[in-house]
Design a protein around this motif. Structure first.
Motif, short mmCIF file in Angstrom:
data_model
loop_
_atom_site.label_atom_id
_atom_site.label_comp_id
_atom_site.label_asym_id
_atom_site.label_seq_id
_atom_site.Cartn_x
_atom_site.Cartn_y
_atom_site.Cartn_z
N UNK A 46 0.81 -1.23 0.00
CA UNK A 46 0.00 0.00 0.00
C UNK A 46 0.84 1.28 0.00
N UNK A 47 1.99 1.26 0.69
CA UNK A 47 2.83 2.46 0.74
C UNK A 47 3.42 2.76 -0.64
N UNK A 48 3.91 1.72 -1.31
CA UNK A 48 4.44 1.89 -2.66
C UNK A 48 3.37 2.36 -3.63
N UNK A 57 2.88 17.35 -1.96
CA UNK A 57 4.11 18.16 -2.02
C UNK A 57 5.39 17.42 -1.62
N UNK A 58 5.32 16.55 -0.63
CA UNK A 58 6.54 15.90 -0.11
C UNK A 58 6.79 14.53 -0.75
N UNK A 59 6.12 14.24 -1.85
CA UNK A 59 6.20 12.92 -2.47
C UNK A 59 7.64 12.54 -2.85
N UNK A 60 8.37 13.44 -3.47
CA UNK A 60 9.73 13.13 -3.89
C UNK A 60 10.64 12.88 -2.69
N UNK A 63 9.92 9.34 -1.56
CA UNK A 63 10.47 8.38 -2.52
C UNK A 63 11.98 8.26 -2.33
N UNK A 64 12.66 9.37 -2.15
CA UNK A 64 14.11 9.33 -1.93
C UNK A 64 14.43 8.61 -0.63
N UNK A 65 13.57 8.76 0.36
CA UNK A 65 13.77 8.08 1.65
C UNK A 65 13.62 6.56 1.48
N UNK A 118 10.22 -1.39 -4.93
CA UNK A 118 9.94 -2.18 -6.14
C UNK A 118 8.47 -2.10 -6.53
N UNK A 119 7.58 -1.98 -5.53
CA UNK A 119 6.16 -1.76 -5.84
C UNK A 119 5.97 -0.42 -6.53
N UNK A 120 6.63 0.59 -6.02
CA UNK A 120 6.58 1.92 -6.62
C UNK A 120 7.06 1.87 -8.08
#
Length: 232
Positions: A46-48, A57-60, A63-65, A118-120
């Motif tokens: 679900x998180x991916x 706004x803080x999506x990137x 993702x980097x985290x 990997x889900x992302x």
């Protein structure tokens, strides 16, 4: 070469003699890694999906985290979990240190970013028009997510395999939070380290063979499911 051959022969002997200690260690390895992989899937899927489909706004940053978390050193995870579970730590009253539960927690921290990342990636590689088409057909948000999961099911199964592979072979965190206690928290990887430190190289090789065989059989099953779905 003689040492390797001796280790292989000893591995066969341990497997066919059904040695109680080896069966206990193998069973515990499979149990803790299996549970950790399942929990990682429940968290990472679900998180991916949220990171792949969401727009905030803080999506990137998140993702980097997650991408950074995919490369977390197991010993760092072991240290962090130990700090939380130690007697003086925030969760010390739960008395989870040096228990299988502690190993599961540490392995979940290791595997969850892998499954999430990997889900992302699996969902992001889908054609963006697919989501628009589903919306145009009047599908609900849950129906859209389910359809996208089905479309990306092959790489999602690969994510499960990667998550399992990252924990079944892990040793640093398991050693730190589990303590490698005989009959309680000793798993295959920590047992291999112990036997190697004692100079029992044949036993270490035998346990390594059993570990590799176990990992192969689990991934063989997941690969069969993956490729079977490919033909559907």
């Amino acid at each position: 070469m003689s040492l390797i051959w001796e280790g292989l022969v000893h591995a066969v002997q341990l497997l066919f003699s059904a040695d109680p200690e080896v069966l206990s260690i193998t069973g515990l390895s499979l149990r803790v890694s299996g549970i950790a992989t399942l929990v990682s899937l429940l968290v990472g899927l679900p998180l991916g999906t949220l990171l792949a489909l969401g727009h905030f706004p803080t999506r990137r940053f998140w993702i980097s985290l997650v991408n950074t978390g995919m490369a977390l050193p197991p010993v760092v995870v072991g240290l962090a979990v130990s700090i939380f579970l130690w007697r003086s730590g925030p969760l010390g009253d739960l008395r989870l240190m040096y228990t299988p539960t502690a190993i599961i927690i540490a392995q979940t921290v290791i595997a969850a970013p892998v499954v999430t990342g990997l889900t992302l990636a699996a969902l992001q590689q889908l054609n963006p028009r697919l989501e628009l088409q589903l919306k145009g057909l009047g599908a609900s948000r849950l129906q859209i997510v389910w359809a996208l999961w089905r479309e990306a099911r092959l790489p999602l199964l690969a994510a499960v395999m990667a998550g399992f592979g990252s924990v079944i072979s892990e040793v640093g965190a398991s050693m730190m939070v589990g303590g490698n206690l005989r009959g309680q928290t000793r798993v295959l990887t920590t047992a291999i380290v112990l036997e190697n430190s004692k100079g029992e190289f044949a036993v270490a090789i035998a346990l390594s063979v059993i570990l590799m065989l176990l990992a192969y059989l689990i991934n063989l099953l997941l690969t069969w499911v993956q490729q079977r779905r490919l033909r559907e």
